[in-house]
Structure formats: C-alpha cells, structure tokens
Scaffold this motif. Structure first.
Motif, PDB file in Angstrom:
ATOM      1  N   LEU A   1     -10.274   4.685   7.214  1.00  0.00           N
ATOM      2  CA  LEU A   1      -9.914   6.082   7.007  1.00  0.00           C
ATOM      3  C   LEU A   1      -8.563   6.216   6.304  1.00  0.00           C
ATOM      4  O   LEU A   1      -7.651   5.411   6.508  1.00  0.00           O
ATOM      5  CB  LEU A   1      -9.856   6.813   8.349  1.00  0.00           C
ATOM      6  N   ILE A   2      -8.451   7.264   5.488  1.00  0.00           N
ATOM      7  CA  ILE A   2      -7.211   7.609   4.798  1.00  0.00           C
ATOM      8  C   ILE A   2      -6.806   9.004   5.271  1.00  0.00           C
ATOM      9  O   ILE A   2      -7.655   9.887   5.443  1.00  0.00           O
ATOM     10  CB  ILE A   2      -7.402   7.638   3.266  1.00  0.00           C
TER      11      ILE A   2
ATOM     12  N   GLU B   1       0.822  -1.213   0.000  1.00  0.00           N
ATOM     13  CA  GLU B   1       0.000   0.000   0.000  1.00  0.00           C
ATOM     14  C   GLU B   1       0.854   1.261   0.000  1.00  0.00           C
ATOM     15  O   GLU B   1       0.346   2.365  -0.246  1.00  0.00           O
ATOM     16  CB  GLU B   1      -0.931   0.012   1.233  1.00  0.00           C
ATOM     17  N   GLU B   2       2.128   1.099   0.329  1.00  0.00           N
ATOM     18  CA  GLU B   2       3.045   2.235   0.461  1.00  0.00           C
ATOM     19  C   GLU B   2       2.480   3.282   1.411  1.00  0.00           C
ATOM     20  O   GLU B   2       2.438   4.477   1.118  1.00  0.00           O
ATOM     21  CB  GLU B   2       3.339   2.848  -0.918  1.00  0.00           C
ATOM     22  N   ALA B   3       2.039   2.804   2.562  1.00  0.00           N
ATOM     23  CA  ALA B   3       1.431   3.698   3.552  1.00  0.00           C
ATOM     24  C   ALA B   3       1.608   3.098   4.946  1.00  0.00           C
ATOM     25  O   ALA B   3       1.735   1.876   5.114  1.00  0.00           O
ATOM     26  CB  ALA B   3      -0.048   3.901   3.253  1.00  0.00           C
ATOM     27  N   TYR B   4       1.623   3.983   5.922  1.00  0.00           N
ATOM     28  CA  TYR B   4       1.584   3.557   7.316  1.00  0.00           C
ATOM     29  C   TYR B   4       0.138   3.244   7.692  1.00  0.00           C
ATOM     30  O   TYR B   4      -0.808   3.712   7.056  1.00  0.00           O
ATOM     31  CB  TYR B   4       2.128   4.658   8.222  1.00  0.00           C
ATOM     32  N   TYR B   5      -0.021   2.461   8.757  1.00  0.00           N
ATOM     33  CA  TYR B   5      -1.368   2.184   9.262  1.00  0.00           C
ATOM     34  C   TYR B   5      -1.353   2.180  10.786  1.00  0.00           C
ATOM     35  O   TYR B   5      -0.315   1.939  11.409  1.00  0.00           O
ATOM     36  CB  TYR B   5      -1.908   0.851   8.723  1.00  0.00           C
ATOM     37  N   GLY B   6      -2.510   2.479  11.339  1.00  0.00           N
ATOM     38  CA  GLY B   6      -2.622   2.521  12.789  1.00  0.00           C
ATOM     39  C   GLY B   6      -4.071   2.576  13.223  1.00  0.00           C
ATOM     40  O   GLY B   6      -4.981   2.293  12.442  1.00  0.00           O
ATOM     41  N   ARG B   7      -4.279   2.963  14.485  1.00  0.00           N
ATOM     42  CA  ARG B   7      -5.629   3.000  15.049  1.00  0.00           C
ATOM     43  C   ARG B   7      -5.860   4.308  15.786  1.00  0.00           C
ATOM     44  O   ARG B   7      -4.936   4.856  16.395  1.00  0.00           O
ATOM     45  CB  ARG B   7      -5.825   1.853  16.045  1.00  0.00           C
TER      46      ARG B   7
ATOM     47  N   GLY C   1     -11.516  -1.159  12.263  1.00  0.00           N
ATOM     48  CA  GLY C   1     -10.687  -0.897  11.093  1.00  0.00           C
ATOM     49  C   GLY C   1      -9.376  -0.206  11.420  1.00  0.00           C
ATOM     50  O   GLY C   1      -9.005  -0.030  12.584  1.00  0.00           O
ATOM     51  N   LYS C   2      -8.694   0.208  10.347  1.00  0.00           N
ATOM     52  CA  LYS C   2      -7.407   0.888  10.470  1.00  0.00           C
ATOM     53  C   LYS C   2      -7.511   2.293   9.890  1.00  0.00           C
ATOM     54  O   LYS C   2      -8.448   2.624   9.180  1.00  0.00           O
ATOM     55  CB  LYS C   2      -6.312   0.123   9.723  1.00  0.00           C
ATOM     56  N   VAL C   3      -6.498   3.083  10.202  1.00  0.00           N
ATOM     57  CA  VAL C   3      -6.283   4.377   9.556  1.00  0.00           C
ATOM     58  C   VAL C   3      -5.006   4.249   8.736  1.00  0.00           C
ATOM     59  O   VAL C   3      -3.956   3.872   9.263  1.00  0.00           O
ATOM     60  CB  VAL C   3      -6.130   5.504  10.590  1.00  0.00           C
ATOM     61  N   TRP C   4      -5.100   4.542   7.441  1.00  0.00           N
ATOM     62  CA  TRP C   4      -3.931   4.509   6.556  1.00  0.00           C
ATOM     63  C   TRP C   4      -3.461   5.938   6.318  1.00  0.00           C
ATOM     64  O   TRP C   4      -4.282   6.807   6.055  1.00  0.00           O
ATOM     65  CB  TRP C   4      -4.290   3.844   5.231  1.00  0.00           C
TER      66      TRP C   4
END
Length: 445
Positions: A436-437, A392-398, A408-411
C-alpha cells in the motif's frame, strides 16, 4: 569483558526467542555479544531443521562461518537448535568445521557449552526435550517497539508431515503469571506490540493443572497492561478455537483483528491422512463464524501443495475453496517429504508438480489480494511506523493486517518526522507491487 560471541538465528520467531534467551545467559556470564560473527572468538548458529529448504539454509550459514574460520576471522563454531536435534549423529561428521552441538533441550547449558568449546573440547549435549520450561530472561533482537511472547513449547498435534514433536517435545505451557510478568517487563521497556507465539497458542493451558483453555484469560491480562497497543496472535488451530476465545478477540480493541490459522488443505481425505482434525465443512463454517463475529477480520493461513493423496481433482477443490473464501493472507508451500514422518512413506505428487501447484495458489491469491487492496483505497488506517527509506524517500510501516517479516508494508509520505514505533494515521492512495501507498493524515491542531 570475556571473549566475543556472535549469534546467527534462523527459522521461526519461537527459535528467535530461544536465541534471545541464550544471549541473555551469555551476557550475564560476562561475554561480549556481537551481531557480526567476523572477528568473534565463537559464533553460534541457532538453526531450523523443519523442512528441506530450512536445512539447506542452515547448512549454508554454517559453511559461511566455516569460511570465516578458515580465513582466521572466527574462532569456534557452535550449532544449536532444531538441525542439531534432528541430526545429532551426523553434524560433526559431515561438517567437521563445527566444534560443538546443542539440542533443543539444552539451551540453558549455553554458557558451559561455550566455555568448553572455547577451551578446545567438542561439546555434544542433548537434554530432555520434554522437560519443564525454564523462565529465562532475554536480550531482544527485534526492534524495541515489538517483541515475540512465547507462551508454550512443543506440540501434541502430530500432523503426518511434521517433525516438530520429535524436535521440540510434547506441548508445555508456561505458567500464566510468568507470561504476564514477562509481558509487563517488555511493556515497561517500550514494547508496544506483543506477538503471542507457540506452535499452537489455542491449546495454551490444556496441559496445566485444571486442563482448561487459558488463552482468553491470558489475552485479557495482556490487554490490561499499560503501554501495550497491539496484541497479535500466531498460531491458532481451528479445532481448538472456543466461543470464549472468539468473544475476547472480538471485544478487546488491543487485539488486532488478524488471525493466523494454518489449515494446510481442505480435501477431507487428505486432511484425514495428514492427521488434521476437522474437515472442509468444519473449516468453512469456522472461518465464516469468525468473520461474522469479528468485524474487519483478516485471516492468514498456510497451505501445502502436493500432499499425499492430492490429484488434480483434490487440488482444484482447494483452489475453488480459496476463490470462494477470499482469505486475505495465504502462504503456499510445496510438500517436503521429511524422513521419519508418516507422510514421507505415502505416495505423493512429484516435486515439480507440487511446486507448480504452489505457484498456482500464489497466482490465485494475488488476484484476491488485488481485490482486497482495492477495497482499502481512500481509507485511513492506523500504521505502526518502522522506519524511513532514503532510496524510496518515504516512511514505511505496518497496519494491523501485516505481521512483521511475513506480510507487506505500507509506504507513506509525511511532512513531519515520524519515529519508528510511532502509531500514525495514513490515508491509502495507491497500491504498488502488493504493498500500500499512502499519505500521513494531518493531525488536528
């Protein structure tokens, strides 16, 4: 180093804590611990046996290990947890590949059980499920920045559809000082989010001398621990939520404004049949009170579609209530009639009807979630980073509104390196497929 032991833990976070305690005892006894059962001298399957789907998952894992065993890539198989407790007389007969079983009252016997199984003995041990709790340290299997904090075992609610009291025993609270000591140790090891778990955390302390709700006192103690950033609560039962609890949750900034409150249904007749305390009016008023007293509150609940007594009218009543209340997080499940429970003896809708109703609830909730996410556009939220996805070339978190492995996650994109376990500020720019993005907010120099 002694023999190599593998562990597979299934089911809820409370079961995971038991697995972590067993790993600690085995490690202290000198066994080598492995996350991969292949190549191990013995593998433990710590099972869930709550509902049909959980039983099927546990059996699938046992059969997968049996295949490794047949291929000569695994020595022995030891089954622990709720499935063992529930089917004490059947597992060794129906699954001859299994070499031993431990019930939920025998976790502290894991070392001797492993030693006997490795020696070629067939272990069958079922200790007292109502016995006082042992204070056993753990080997954490969650990421090092969050941990589950189990404050009680068992359940006294005796809901008509539930087998938990027969598998886990009566409700037994841990001593307050013991819980706080463990929490301080976790924080000292780098844990930033404590997820408080029990079958019913709102009942914590009622079984101890003095018979008082201790959850408010516990929460104040947890919030005073240096290094703890978030305290998350799973699960509160609505009939035990006191005014003091609400005040503490509202006033303590470390307590995330996310409450998991399982209600299962709102029809008064069904609630009574299922031995649930409170009625629709009580539940509605409780949720409205919580929202009024705790700004920004996100409420999660679980619902069961197809319970005994649920016709079209009762189901539509539930759906309409959901549309009106607009709860942010809802999990819907089809009723699973479990042998040994009163509900299994009652008349209930066909399985395909229950499943269709659960899916309809999910559709309703999807629209509610879309509306909720739309309200977050442009907002800057605190996010606990959990990693980076190369694809995804992105960080993810909560965010505070997201419990691990449930929501879900936040990207988000970032110009700098963000470490797992780091809290950052992310501005929401979009929503995709229920997640969420956003973009990392630039820190001021």
């Amino acid at each position: 180093m002694r023999e190599k032991i593998g562990m597979v833990s299934l089911g809820c976070a409370k079961n995971q804590v038991n697995a972590e305690q067993m790993l600690y005892l085995l490690q202290e006894a000198g066994f080598e611990i492995s996350g991969d059962p292949a190549g191990c001298d013995l593998a433990i399957v710590n099972t869930c046996g709550f509902i049909e789907s959980a039983k099927a998952e546990a059996i699938d894992h046992i059969l997968a290990l049996a295949q490794l065993k047949a291929e000569g890539r695994l020595g022995k198989i030891l089954v622990t947890g709720c499935l063992s407790q529930r089917y004490q007389g059947e597992i060794l007969t129906e699954l001859p590949e299994v070499d031993g079983i431990l019930g939920t009252g025998s976790y502290n016997e894991i070392v001797s059980a492993v030693e006997k199984t490795l020696a070629g003995n067939t272990v069958q041990s079922f200790g007292d499920i109502d016995a006082p709790l042992d204070e056993t340290p753990r080997v954490l299997t969650s990421p090092d920045y969050y941990a589950y904090l189990k404050i009680a075992e068992g359940c006294d609610n005796h809901c008509a559809y539930c087998v938990i009291p027969s598998l886990r025993g009566r409700y037994r609270s841990r001593e307050l000082d013991d819980v706080l000591y463990e929490a301080r140790q976790l924080a000292a090891d780098g844990v930033k989010e404590l997820i408080v778990v029990a079958q019913d955390i709102s009942r914590y302390g009622l079984d101890l001398p003095g018979h008082d709700h201790l959850l408010p006192q516990l929460l104040r103690g947890l919030c005073a621990i240096e290094g703890v950033h978030w305290v998350r609560l799973h699960y509160l039962y609505p009939d035990q939520i006191t005014e003091e609890m609400i005040d503490v949750i509202a006033s303590e900034p470390k307590i995330v404004k996310y409450l998991d409150i399982p209600i299962q249904h709102v029809n008064d007749t069904i609630l009574k049949k299922m031995n649930r305390r409170g009625d629709k009016a009580f539940l509605t008023e409780m949720f409205r009170k919580l929202r009024a007293r705790i700004p920004g509150l996100v409420i999660r609940t679980s619902l069961i579609a197809g319970l005994p007594g649920e016709g079209e009218a009762e189901f539509e009543e539930l759906c309409q209530w959901l549309r009106e209340m607009k709860l942010e997080r809802v999990g819907a499940f089809a009723f699973s009639p479990e042998e040994g429970t009163p509900a299994a003896m009652m008349e209930y809708p066909p399985a395909e009807v229950a499943q269709a109703r659960a899916e309809k609830i999910a559709e309703i909730q999807s629209r509610i979630m879309d509306e909720y996410y739309e309200g977050l556009m442009g907002q800057t939220l605190e996010v606990l980073c959990e990693g980076y996805d190369d694809e995804e070339e992105a960080y993810y978190g909560r965010t505070y509104a997201d419990s691990p492995d449930i929501d879900g996650k936040v990207w988000f994109a970032a110009e700098r390196t963000v470490r797992p376990g780091e809290f950052v500020r992310v501005t929401v720019t979009d929503v995709y497929d229920g997640e969420l993005i956003g973009e990392l907010e630039e820190e001021e120099a």
